[in-house]
Design a protein around this motif. Sequence first.
Motif, PDB file in Angstrom:
ATOM      1  N   TYR A 105       0.813  -1.218   0.000  1.00 25.78           N
ATOM      2  CA  TYR A 105       0.000   0.000   0.000  1.00 25.78           C
ATOM      3  C   TYR A 105       0.851   1.274   0.000  1.00 25.78           C
ATOM      4  O   TYR A 105       0.314   2.378   0.077  1.00 25.78           O
ATOM      5  CB  TYR A 105      -0.930   0.030   1.211  1.00 25.78           C
ATOM      6  CG  TYR A 105      -1.963  -1.074   1.271  1.00 25.78           C
ATOM      7  CD1 TYR A 105      -2.310  -1.810   0.149  1.00 25.78           C
ATOM      8  CD2 TYR A 105      -2.607  -1.383   2.472  1.00 25.78           C
ATOM      9  CE1 TYR A 105      -3.256  -2.819   0.212  1.00 25.78           C
ATOM     10  CE2 TYR A 105      -3.564  -2.386   2.549  1.00 25.78           C
ATOM     11  CZ  TYR A 105      -3.875  -3.109   1.419  1.00 25.78           C
ATOM     12  OH  TYR A 105      -4.825  -4.108   1.490  1.00 25.78           O
ATOM     13  N   ASP A 133     -10.937  -7.508  13.089  1.00 30.12           N
ATOM     14  CA  ASP A 133     -11.695  -7.065  11.919  1.00 30.12           C
ATOM     15  C   ASP A 133     -13.029  -7.790  11.788  1.00 30.12           C
ATOM     16  O   ASP A 133     -13.066  -9.011  11.613  1.00 30.12           O
ATOM     17  CB  ASP A 133     -10.876  -7.272  10.642  1.00 30.12           C
ATOM     18  CG  ASP A 133     -11.525  -6.593   9.452  1.00 30.12           C
ATOM     19  OD1 ASP A 133     -11.318  -5.378   9.285  1.00 30.12           O
ATOM     20  OD2 ASP A 133     -12.275  -7.261   8.719  1.00 30.12           O
ATOM     21  N   GLU A 181     -12.585  -2.391  12.505  1.00 30.73           N
ATOM     22  CA  GLU A 181     -12.514  -2.272  11.054  1.00 30.73           C
ATOM     23  C   GLU A 181     -11.371  -1.368  10.650  1.00 30.73           C
ATOM     24  O   GLU A 181     -10.921  -0.515  11.424  1.00 30.73           O
ATOM     25  CB  GLU A 181     -13.823  -1.720  10.476  1.00 30.73           C
ATOM     26  CG  GLU A 181     -14.129  -0.297  10.923  1.00 30.73           C
ATOM     27  CD  GLU A 181     -15.438   0.238  10.377  1.00 30.73           C
ATOM     28  OE1 GLU A 181     -16.354  -0.582  10.144  1.00 30.73           O
ATOM     29  OE2 GLU A 181     -15.550   1.465  10.187  1.00 30.73           O
ATOM     30  N   CYS A 182     -10.898  -1.574   9.436  1.00 30.08           N
ATOM     31  CA  CYS A 182     -10.002  -0.629   8.772  1.00 30.08           C
ATOM     32  C   CYS A 182     -10.888   0.416   8.107  1.00 30.08           C
ATOM     33  O   CYS A 182     -11.748   0.058   7.293  1.00 30.08           O
ATOM     34  CB  CYS A 182      -9.145  -1.362   7.736  1.00 30.08           C
ATOM     35  SG  CYS A 182      -8.409  -0.274   6.489  1.00 30.08           S
ATOM     36  N   HIS A 184     -10.792   0.159   4.171  1.00 33.20           N
ATOM     37  CA  HIS A 184     -11.481  -0.991   3.587  1.00 33.20           C
ATOM     38  C   HIS A 184     -12.985  -0.958   3.857  1.00 33.20           C
ATOM     39  O   HIS A 184     -13.785  -1.341   3.001  1.00 33.20           O
ATOM     40  CB  HIS A 184     -10.882  -2.293   4.119  1.00 33.20           C
ATOM     41  CG  HIS A 184      -9.561  -2.641   3.504  1.00 33.20           C
ATOM     42  ND1 HIS A 184      -8.365  -2.367   4.119  1.00 33.20           N
ATOM     43  CD2 HIS A 184      -9.257  -3.210   2.323  1.00 33.20           C
ATOM     44  CE1 HIS A 184      -7.376  -2.775   3.340  1.00 33.20           C
ATOM     45  NE2 HIS A 184      -7.884  -3.293   2.239  1.00 33.20           N
ATOM     46  N   HIS A 240     -10.687  -7.796  -1.124  1.00 34.42           N
ATOM     47  CA  HIS A 240     -10.024  -8.074   0.149  1.00 34.42           C
ATOM     48  C   HIS A 240     -11.092  -8.334   1.206  1.00 34.42           C
ATOM     49  O   HIS A 240     -12.098  -7.607   1.266  1.00 34.42           O
ATOM     50  CB  HIS A 240      -9.152  -6.894   0.580  1.00 34.42           C
ATOM     51  CG  HIS A 240      -8.190  -7.238   1.656  1.00 34.42           C
ATOM     52  ND1 HIS A 240      -8.582  -7.396   2.969  1.00 34.42           N
ATOM     53  CD2 HIS A 240      -6.859  -7.492   1.632  1.00 34.42           C
ATOM     54  CE1 HIS A 240      -7.521  -7.707   3.698  1.00 34.42           C
ATOM     55  NE2 HIS A 240      -6.466  -7.788   2.908  1.00 34.42           N
ATOM     56  N   GLU A 295     -11.286  -7.684   4.236  1.00 33.83           N
ATOM     57  CA  GLU A 295     -11.520  -6.581   5.179  1.00 33.83           C
ATOM     58  C   GLU A 295     -12.534  -5.580   4.641  1.00 33.83           C
ATOM     59  O   GLU A 295     -12.985  -4.697   5.386  1.00 33.83           O
ATOM     60  CB  GLU A 295     -10.214  -5.815   5.448  1.00 33.83           C
ATOM     61  CG  GLU A 295      -9.233  -6.483   6.369  1.00 33.83           C
ATOM     62  CD  GLU A 295      -8.016  -5.590   6.594  1.00 33.83           C
ATOM     63  OE1 GLU A 295      -8.195  -4.362   6.710  1.00 33.83           O
ATOM     64  OE2 GLU A 295      -6.897  -6.118   6.660  1.00 33.83           O
ATOM     65  N   CYS A 296     -12.877  -5.674   3.368  1.00 36.25           N
ATOM     66  CA  CYS A 296     -13.726  -4.662   2.741  1.00 36.25           C
ATOM     67  C   CYS A 296     -15.184  -4.783   3.180  1.00 36.25           C
ATOM     68  O   CYS A 296     -15.703  -5.890   3.347  1.00 36.25           O
ATOM     69  CB  CYS A 296     -13.665  -4.781   1.219  1.00 36.25           C
ATOM     70  SG  CYS A 296     -12.121  -4.208   0.511  1.00 36.25           S
ATOM     71  N   THR A 340      -3.777  -9.493   0.070  1.00 30.78           N
ATOM     72  CA  THR A 340      -2.968  -8.709  -0.872  1.00 30.78           C
ATOM     73  C   THR A 340      -1.934  -9.578  -1.568  1.00 30.78           C
ATOM     74  O   THR A 340      -1.710  -9.454  -2.771  1.00 30.78           O
ATOM     75  CB  THR A 340      -2.278  -7.539  -0.150  1.00 30.78           C
ATOM     76  OG1 THR A 340      -1.494  -8.052   0.932  1.00 30.78           O
ATOM     77  CG2 THR A 340      -3.289  -6.551   0.384  1.00 30.78           C
ATOM     78  N   THR A 393      -9.512  -2.920  -2.569  1.00 33.62           N
ATOM     79  CA  THR A 393      -8.580  -2.814  -1.453  1.00 33.62           C
ATOM     80  C   THR A 393      -7.948  -1.434  -1.542  1.00 33.62           C
ATOM     81  O   THR A 393      -8.339  -0.612  -2.388  1.00 33.62           O
ATOM     82  CB  THR A 393      -7.512  -3.934  -1.483  1.00 33.62           C
ATOM     83  OG1 THR A 393      -6.796  -3.941  -0.243  1.00 33.62           O
ATOM     84  CG2 THR A 393      -6.530  -3.761  -2.630  1.00 33.62           C
ATOM     85  N   GLU A 394      -6.984  -1.141  -0.697  1.00 33.20           N
ATOM     86  CA  GLU A 394      -6.297   0.148  -0.731  1.00 33.20           C
ATOM     87  C   GLU A 394      -5.621   0.319  -2.092  1.00 33.20           C
ATOM     88  O   GLU A 394      -5.053  -0.622  -2.643  1.00 33.20           O
ATOM     89  CB  GLU A 394      -5.253   0.178   0.407  1.00 33.20           C
ATOM     90  CG  GLU A 394      -4.952   1.561   0.945  1.00 33.20           C
ATOM     91  CD  GLU A 394      -3.855   2.301   0.192  1.00 33.20           C
ATOM     92  OE1 GLU A 394      -3.621   3.479   0.481  1.00 33.20           O
ATOM     93  OE2 GLU A 394      -3.227   1.688  -0.721  1.00 33.20           O
ATOM     94  N   ALA A 417      -9.878   5.125  -1.980  1.00 30.82           N
ATOM     95  CA  ALA A 417      -9.503   4.247  -0.868  1.00 30.82           C
ATOM     96  C   ALA A 417      -7.994   4.280  -0.643  1.00 30.82           C
ATOM     97  O   ALA A 417      -7.261   3.334  -0.930  1.00 30.82           O
ATOM     98  CB  ALA A 417      -9.984   2.824  -1.135  1.00 30.82           C
TER      99      ALA A 417
END
Length: 339
Positions: free
Chosen positions: A44, A168, A190-191, A194, A217, A219-220, A245, A264-265, A288
């Motif tokens: 990232y 997460d 959470e992130c 994401h 991803h 985490e999204c 990733t 994702t990022e 993002a």
Amino acid sequence: MAATAWLERTDLTPYGGVEPNAEWAAEVRRLAEERDAVLLAHNYQLPEIQDIAHHTGDSLALSRIAAESEASTIVFCGVHFMAETAKILSPEKTVLIPDARAGCSLADSIDADQLRAWKAEHPGAVVVSYVNTTAEVKAETDICCTSSNAVDVVRSIPEDREVLFLPDQFLGAHVRRVTGRDNLHIWAGECHVHAGINGPELAEKAAANPDADLFIHPECGCATSALYLAGEGTVPAERVHILSTGDMVKAARQTKSSTVLVATEIGMIHQLKLAAPEIDFRAVNDRASCRYMKMITPAALLRALREGKDEVHVDPEIAARGRASVQRMIEIGQPGGGE
């Protein structure tokens, strides 16, 4: 620290004033050799940081590379918990992060005190922590996991044991969905990057690109929506890929599609294009971008190499306990992508 604490800070102006030109690149490599340093960059990071690094990848893979490296110094271009993990796995080495202010909303969505309190509510439960956590949380963890092996880690736990999965909530929901485990309790972390990649924008992009593969991803916030689209037949199931990733890079080399939508990022797009330059990779959400990842600037990297800043320290006892939780994960099987 609450998940929004990083968002509320005002002291996060990145180090600037340095252009990432050929002169800069030559000086970075010269200083790295002088300091006996290996340069690691997360997927990232800014493209120029990825390109100057000796190794680019996900956080756990990079930490394992650092542990195997003969270099005495690790310069970890990523966020703080990642540099901590490198220090946990390489306690005898000097670990530098170019800007120690580069934090993580996901890692900071639970601290050690909160985890201890949660454990007290569920005596006997097995604690499974995503590697995207602080050293103190890893020290309170039974087994770490990555987004690639979270399902395998949970399946390795006897079915009659409660599981506390953190931090997460989207990755936890994915694990619960795949395992069907109803005694899996999920922390509501959470992130923020994401989580902001949502279902409606994924559906809109998928409708506009009907032949595209989807790299999502876990985490999204749109991961559940991606599976719903596949289940409804809106998107062919074989085009929906829930990936870490690290696994996205592998999938990029194997896809038969000419277009891939990536959730994702956005820094990940750079590595995907390097892996498969003939494919059109498009971000599901081109906003993002993690401001903390982008704090590792060309100027910050020069500062780290010239001044030996910022050094990362982890209490030896905490590091030993955290290392044990990572080692238990590795013993279950290859951890694959770190996040």
